[in-house]
Design a protein around this motif. Structure first.
Motif, short mmCIF file in Angstrom:
data_model
loop_
_atom_site.label_atom_id
_atom_site.label_comp_id
_atom_site.label_asym_id
_atom_site.label_seq_id
_atom_site.Cartn_x
_atom_site.Cartn_y
_atom_site.Cartn_z
N ALA A 1 -15.56 1.75 7.90
CA ALA A 1 -15.71 3.01 7.18
C ALA A 1 -16.87 2.96 6.20
O ALA A 1 -17.61 3.94 6.02
CB ALA A 1 -14.41 3.35 6.46
N ARG A 2 -17.05 1.82 5.55
CA ARG A 2 -18.15 1.70 4.59
C ARG A 2 -19.51 1.83 5.26
O ARG A 2 -20.42 2.48 4.75
CB ARG A 2 -18.04 0.35 3.88
N PHE A 3 -19.65 1.25 6.47
CA PHE A 3 -20.95 1.33 7.16
C PHE A 3 -21.15 2.69 7.83
O PHE A 3 -22.29 3.13 8.02
CB PHE A 3 -21.04 0.21 8.22
N MET A 4 -20.05 3.36 8.22
CA MET A 4 -20.18 4.63 8.93
C MET A 4 -20.09 5.85 8.01
O MET A 4 -20.16 6.98 8.49
CB MET A 4 -19.07 4.74 10.00
N LEU A 5 -19.93 5.62 6.72
CA LEU A 5 -19.72 6.74 5.81
C LEU A 5 -20.89 7.72 5.84
O LEU A 5 -20.69 8.95 5.83
CB LEU A 5 -19.51 6.21 4.38
N ASP A 6 -22.14 7.22 5.89
CA ASP A 6 -23.31 8.10 5.91
C ASP A 6 -23.69 8.51 7.33
O ASP A 6 -24.16 9.63 7.56
CB ASP A 6 -24.50 7.41 5.23
N ARG A 7 -23.50 7.62 8.29
CA ARG A 7 -23.94 7.91 9.66
C ARG A 7 -22.98 8.85 10.39
O ARG A 7 -23.42 9.76 11.09
CB ARG A 7 -24.07 6.61 10.46
N ASP A 8 -21.67 8.60 10.27
CA ASP A 8 -20.68 9.40 11.00
C ASP A 8 -19.47 9.61 10.11
O ASP A 8 -18.49 8.87 10.17
CB ASP A 8 -20.28 8.68 12.30
N PRO A 9 -19.50 10.65 9.24
CA PRO A 9 -18.39 10.85 8.29
C PRO A 9 -17.05 11.05 8.99
O PRO A 9 -16.02 10.61 8.48
CB PRO A 9 -18.82 12.11 7.53
N ALA A 10 -17.04 11.72 10.15
CA ALA A 10 -15.76 11.95 10.84
C ALA A 10 -15.11 10.63 11.25
O ALA A 10 -13.91 10.43 11.09
CB ALA A 10 -15.99 12.84 12.05
N GLN A 11 -15.94 9.74 11.82
CA GLN A 11 -15.39 8.45 12.22
C GLN A 11 -14.97 7.64 11.01
O GLN A 11 -13.97 6.91 11.04
CB GLN A 11 -16.44 7.68 13.04
N ALA A 12 -15.71 7.79 9.91
CA ALA A 12 -15.34 7.09 8.68
C ALA A 12 -13.99 7.57 8.17
O ALA A 12 -13.16 6.79 7.72
CB ALA A 12 -16.42 7.28 7.63
N ARG A 13 -13.78 8.92 8.23
CA ARG A 13 -12.49 9.45 7.79
C ARG A 13 -11.36 8.92 8.68
O ARG A 13 -10.25 8.62 8.18
CB ARG A 13 -12.53 10.98 7.84
N THR A 14 -11.60 8.81 9.98
CA THR A 14 -10.57 8.26 10.87
C THR A 14 -10.24 6.82 10.49
O THR A 14 -9.08 6.41 10.46
CB THR A 14 -11.06 8.33 12.32
N ALA A 15 -11.31 6.05 10.18
CA ALA A 15 -11.08 4.65 9.79
C ALA A 15 -10.30 4.56 8.49
O ALA A 15 -9.40 3.71 8.34
CB ALA A 15 -12.42 3.93 9.65
N VAL A 16 -10.62 5.46 7.53
CA VAL A 16 -9.89 5.44 6.26
C VAL A 16 -8.42 5.82 6.48
O VAL A 16 -7.52 5.26 5.85
CB VAL A 16 -10.56 6.40 5.27
N LYS A 17 -8.18 6.77 7.39
CA LYS A 17 -6.79 7.14 7.69
C LYS A 17 -6.03 5.96 8.29
O LYS A 17 -4.86 5.71 7.98
CB LYS A 17 -6.76 8.32 8.66
N VAL A 18 -6.69 5.21 9.18
CA VAL A 18 -6.06 4.01 9.75
C VAL A 18 -5.73 3.01 8.66
O VAL A 18 -4.66 2.39 8.65
CB VAL A 18 -6.97 3.39 10.82
N VAL A 19 -6.66 2.85 7.71
CA VAL A 19 -6.41 1.93 6.60
C VAL A 19 -5.19 2.37 5.80
O VAL A 19 -4.31 1.56 5.44
CB VAL A 19 -7.65 1.85 5.69
N ALA A 20 -5.11 3.68 5.51
CA ALA A 20 -3.98 4.20 4.73
C ALA A 20 -2.66 4.00 5.48
O ALA A 20 -1.67 3.54 4.90
CB ALA A 20 -4.20 5.67 4.40
N ASP A 21 -2.63 4.37 6.76
CA ASP A 21 -1.39 4.23 7.54
C ASP A 21 -0.98 2.77 7.66
O ASP A 21 0.21 2.41 7.52
CB ASP A 21 -1.56 4.84 8.93
N THR A 22 -1.97 1.92 7.94
CA THR A 22 -1.66 0.48 8.06
C THR A 22 -1.18 -0.08 6.73
O THR A 22 -0.27 -0.91 6.69
CB THR A 22 -2.90 -0.28 8.55
N GLY A 23 -1.79 0.36 5.64
CA GLY A 23 -1.37 -0.12 4.32
C GLY A 23 0.05 0.28 3.99
O GLY A 23 0.82 -0.50 3.42
N ARG A 24 0.43 1.53 4.36
CA ARG A 24 1.81 1.95 4.12
C ARG A 24 2.80 1.09 4.90
O ARG A 24 3.82 0.66 4.37
CB ARG A 24 1.96 3.42 4.53
#
Length: 403
Positions: free
Chosen positions: A208-231
Motif C-alpha cells: 500500500a505504501r508503494f502503490m499509494l501514489d501510483r494506484d490509489p484504488a489498489q492501495a485502498r484494497t491493500a489497506v482494507k486487507v491489513v485492517a481485516d487481517t489485523g482484526r
C-alpha cells in the motif's frame, strides 16, 4: 451428599452399639448381685468392666488391661467364672480387631489362655479341670480367630480406600497435566496463526505504501486487507491470552513452546488428505459436508481439523481396523457442527498405540476456547459418537471492540 452423625468424634451408630453392649454387661452383673459369688462387690467389678468397654474402639489396649486387671481381682477373690466375664471376650475381640499392632492382640490372647486355665480350676463341681480348661480355651481361641479375620478384612478395605484415593489424586494430576499440555499446544498453534496474519499485514502495508501514489484504488484494497487481517489477528491473540491466563505455572513454558517455528498451521482444505490417511490405515470413512463453508477464523478452522483428527484416532484405536466411520461437517450461519461416529465393529489392532487417555479432554479444551460444546458417548446401535458445535463470530470488528 451423605451426612454422618457423630458423637465424641465417632459415628453415632458405633457409639450407640458400644453403649448397648456395656449396658448389657452391667445389667448381667447387677441382676446377679444377690445370688452370685461376690455379691455387690462382684457387681462393682462388673460395672467397672462395662464402663471400660465404652472405650474399646478408641483405646482397645488400655481397655483390655483394665478388664484383665478386674478379672484378676475376681480370680484372687476366688469367685469363679461369672456370667459377666463375657466382657473379657469382648475386650479380647476389640484389641485384636482395633489394635494398632497385632502383637497386642497376641499378648492379650496369651493372657486370656492363662485366665481360661485359672477359671477352669475355680469352676465348681468339675472333676476333670483340664477338660473345662480346654473348653474355655476353644471358646477364647474362636473369638480370637474371628477378630483376626475381621481385622484382616478391615485393613484390606482401608488399603483399598487409600489406594482409590491415591489413584483419584493421580488421575486429577494427570488431567491437570493434560489440560496444561493441551493449552500449550493450542497456544503454539494460535501463535502460528497470529504470526501468519502479521506477515500478511506487513506485506500488504508495504504494498500500500508503494502503490499509494501510483494506484490509489489498489492501495485502498491493500489497506482494507491489513485492517481485516489485523482484526482477525487481534481476536486470535485475545484467545491466546485467554488460554495462557489459566495456564498457571506452565504459562512461561507455553510461550517458549509457542515460539517453535517448525509447526505449520493446518487448514480444512487438508481434511481430504487426513481422511485418506485414516482410510489407508484401515477405516472405511464416508464424509458428508452440508451447507456453504464460510470464511472461518484460522484458529477456529484449526480446531475443527484437530477435532476430526482426534476423533478418527480414537475410532481407529477403539473401534479397530475395518470399522465404518461417518464424518459429517454441517455449516450454518451460526455455527459449525462436526460429527464423527463409528459402528464399533472393526478388528482390534495387532499392536495398538498406547493411549494417554486424554483425547476427549484435549478436544473439550480446544472447543471451550471457542465457546463451543462437545458431547461424546456410546451409540445405542453400537460404536461411539463425537459431536461438536462451534459458534461462528457474527462480526469480527464488533467482537474485537467488545473485547
Amino acid at each position: 451428599m451423605t451426612v454422618t452423625r457423630t458423637m465424641f468424634g465417632r459415628p453415632l451408630p458405633g457409639v450407640a452399639f458400644d453403649v448397648a453392649v456395656s449396658a448389657v454387661v452391667a445389667l448381667i452383673g447387677l441382676a446377679g448381685a444377690v445370688n452370685l459369688p461376690g455379691g455387690w462387690a462382684g457387681a462393682l467389678v462388673c460395672v467397672g468392666m462395662a464402663v471400660a468397654l465404652l472405650f474399646r474402639r478408641g483405646h482397645p489396649g488400655a481397655v483390655t488391661v483394665v478388664v484383665a486387671a478386674l478379672g484378676l481381682v475376681q480370680v484372687i477373690a476366688q469367685w469363679g467364672p461369672l456370667p459377666f466375664d463375657i466382657a473379657i471376650l469382648i475386650a479380647l475381640y476389640s484389641v485384636v480387631k482395633y489394635g494398632e499392632r497385632l502383637r497386642d492382640g497376641v499378648l492379650a490372647g496369651a493372657v486370656a489362655a492363662v485366665g481360661a486355665v485359672l477359671a477352669a480350676v475355680q469352676t465348681p463341681g468339675v472333676l476333670i479341670w483340664w477338660v473345662t480348661a480346654l473348653w474355655y480355651a476353644l471358646v477364647t481361641g474362636a473369638v480370637w480367630l474371628v477378630a483376626l479375620n475381621v481385622r484382616t478384612h478391615r485393613l484390606y478395605v482401608l488399603s483399598l480406600e487409600e489406594r482409590a484415593t491415591t489413584l483419584e489424586r493421580e488421575r486429577e494430576a494427570e488431567s491437570r497435566a493434560a489440560v496444561a499440555e493441551e493449552r500449550t499446544r493450542i497456544a503454539r498453534e494460535l501463535h502460528d496463526v497470529v504470526a501468519h496474519s502479521m506477515a500478511v499485514m506487513i506485506v500488504q502495508a508495504d504494498g500500500a505504501r508503494f502503490m499509494l501514489d501510483r494506484d490509489p484504488a489498489q492501495a485502498r484494497t491493500a489497506v482494507k486487507v491489513v485492517a481485516d487481517t489485523g482484526r482477525a489477528a487481534l481476536e486470535e491473540m485475545r484467545r491466546l491470552v485467554g488460554v495462557l491466563r489459566d495456564a498457571g505455572p506452565s504459562g512461561g513454558d507455553a510461550l517458549a513452546v509457542a515460539a517453535d517455528p517448525e509447526h505449520r498451521r493446518l487448514v480444512l482444505a487438508e481434511l481430504p488428505d487426513l481422511l485418506a490417511r485414516f482410510g489407508d490405515a484401515g477405516l472405511y470413512i464416508r464424509s458428508t459436508v452440508t451447507g456453504e463453508p464460510p470464511a472461518l477464523p484460522p484458529g477456529l478452522e484449526l480446531t475443527v481439523y484437530r477435532v476430526v483428527q482426534e476423533a478418527l484416532t480414537n475410532a481407529l484405536k477403539h473401534a479397530g481396523v475395518d470399522a465404518a466411520v461417518e464424518v459429517t461437517l454441517a455449516y450454518t450461519t451460526e455455527a459449525v457442527e462436526v460429527r464423527v461416529r463409528d459402528d464399533g465393529r472393526g478388528r482390534p489392532l495387532v499392536s495398538p498405540a498406547p493411549s494417554g487417555g486424554h483425547g476427549l479432554l484435549g478436544m473439550r479444551e480446544r472447543v471451550t476456547v471457542y465457546d463451543g460444546s462437545l458431547t461424546a458417548g456410546p451409540r445405542p446401535a453400537g460404536g461411539w459418537q463425537v459431536q461438536v458445535r462451534l459458534p461462528l463470530p457474527s462480526d469480527p470488528a464488533t467482537e474485537v471492540i467488545a473485547a
